[in-house]
Scaffold this motif. Structure first.
Motif, PDB file in Angstrom:
ATOM      1  N   THR A  80      -3.688  -5.086  18.528  1.00  0.00           N
ATOM      2  CA  THR A  80      -3.693  -3.464  18.211  1.00  0.00           C
ATOM      3  C   THR A  80      -3.423  -3.422  16.822  1.00  0.00           C
ATOM      4  OG1 THR A  80      -1.758  -2.858  18.689  1.00  0.00           O
ATOM      5  CG2 THR A  80      -3.290  -2.459  20.378  1.00  0.00           C
ATOM      6  N   PRO A  81      -4.587  -2.785  16.022  1.00  0.00           N
ATOM      7  CA  PRO A  81      -4.230  -2.630  14.493  1.00  0.00           C
ATOM      8  C   PRO A  81      -2.906  -1.920  14.387  1.00  0.00           C
ATOM      9  CG  PRO A  81      -6.182  -1.407  15.506  1.00  0.00           C
ATOM     10  CD  PRO A  81      -5.843  -2.218  16.328  1.00  0.00           C
ATOM     11  N   PRO A  82      -2.403  -2.207  13.223  1.00  0.00           N
ATOM     12  CA  PRO A  82      -1.171  -1.485  12.938  1.00  0.00           C
ATOM     13  C   PRO A  82      -1.732   0.027  12.677  1.00  0.00           C
ATOM     14  CG  PRO A  82      -1.718  -2.868  11.185  1.00  0.00           C
ATOM     15  CD  PRO A  82      -2.700  -3.157  12.463  1.00  0.00           C
ATOM     16  N   GLN A  83      -0.868   0.804  13.249  1.00  0.00           N
ATOM     17  CA  GLN A  83      -1.101   2.304  12.934  1.00  0.00           C
ATOM     18  C   GLN A  83      -0.611   2.837  11.593  1.00  0.00           C
ATOM     19  OE1 GLN A  83       0.397   4.682  15.962  1.00  0.00           O
ATOM     20  NE2 GLN A  83      -0.928   4.066  17.604  1.00  0.00           N
ATOM     21  N   ALA A  84      -1.525   3.570  10.773  1.00  0.00           N
ATOM     22  CA  ALA A  84      -1.084   4.014   9.654  1.00  0.00           C
ATOM     23  C   ALA A  84      -0.130   4.926   9.722  1.00  0.00           C
ATOM     24  CB  ALA A  84      -2.459   4.821   8.776  1.00  0.00           C
ATOM     25  N   PRO A  85       0.727   5.075   8.886  1.00  0.00           N
ATOM     26  CA  PRO A  85       1.715   6.212   8.999  1.00  0.00           C
ATOM     27  C   PRO A  85       1.122   7.517   8.738  1.00  0.00           C
ATOM     28  CG  PRO A  85       1.763   5.125   6.739  1.00  0.00           C
ATOM     29  CD  PRO A  85       0.818   4.384   7.608  1.00  0.00           C
ATOM     30  N   PRO A  86       1.784   8.697   9.366  1.00  0.00           N
ATOM     31  CA  PRO A  86       1.282   9.900   9.587  1.00  0.00           C
ATOM     32  C   PRO A  86       1.107  10.471   8.229  1.00  0.00           C
ATOM     33  CG  PRO A  86       3.560   9.883  10.408  1.00  0.00           C
ATOM     34  CD  PRO A  86       3.182   8.331  10.113  1.00  0.00           C
ATOM     35  N   ASP A 146      -6.807  14.863  12.746  1.00  0.00           N
ATOM     36  CA  ASP A 146      -5.454  14.345  13.030  1.00  0.00           C
ATOM     37  C   ASP A 146      -4.414  15.044  12.146  1.00  0.00           C
ATOM     38  OD1 ASP A 146      -3.296  12.929  14.156  1.00  0.00           O
ATOM     39  OD2 ASP A 146      -3.470  11.389  12.786  1.00  0.00           O
TER      40      ASP A 146
END
Length: 100
Positions: free
Chosen positions: A14-20, A58
């Motif tokens: 899974t691609p790393p999630q970008a910080p919010p 988002d």
């Protein structure tokens, strides 16, 4: 020769999630409001900024940062306006000052 059929699943990382995305709202001791280092002119300007947040796909996190000398009523007004406009990801940073 013998053949064995294997059903192998491929695990794709899974691609790393970008910080919010974080919006910082600073409430100064005199009621002056800052939005990510930008000075908010008046309540209508604050409403315009807050109105955009729930419209985003988002919704960003809102960090409400009161000056330690800011009366609670200024902080409560910002929170109430945010709630009225549908902002759901909001929290007070440094709220220990209001526990006394």
């Amino acid at each position: 020769t013998h053949a064995v059929k294997l059903n192998m699943t491929v695990n794709t990382p899974t691609p790393p999630q970008a910080p919010p995305v974080v919006v910082e709202i600073v409430v100064d001791f005199d009621g002056q409001i800052g939005w990510n280092s930008e000075v908010i002119k008046d309540r209508a300007d604050l409403e315009t900024h807050l109105y955009r947040l729930p419209q985003m796909p988002d919704q960003p996190e809102v960090h409400l940062i009161p000056n330690k000398l800011a009366p609670y009523k200024y902080v409560a007004e910002v929170m109430a306006e945010a709630q009225r406009l549908g902002v759901t990801k909001i929290g007070i940073v440094g709220n220990e000052q209001f526990t006394h």
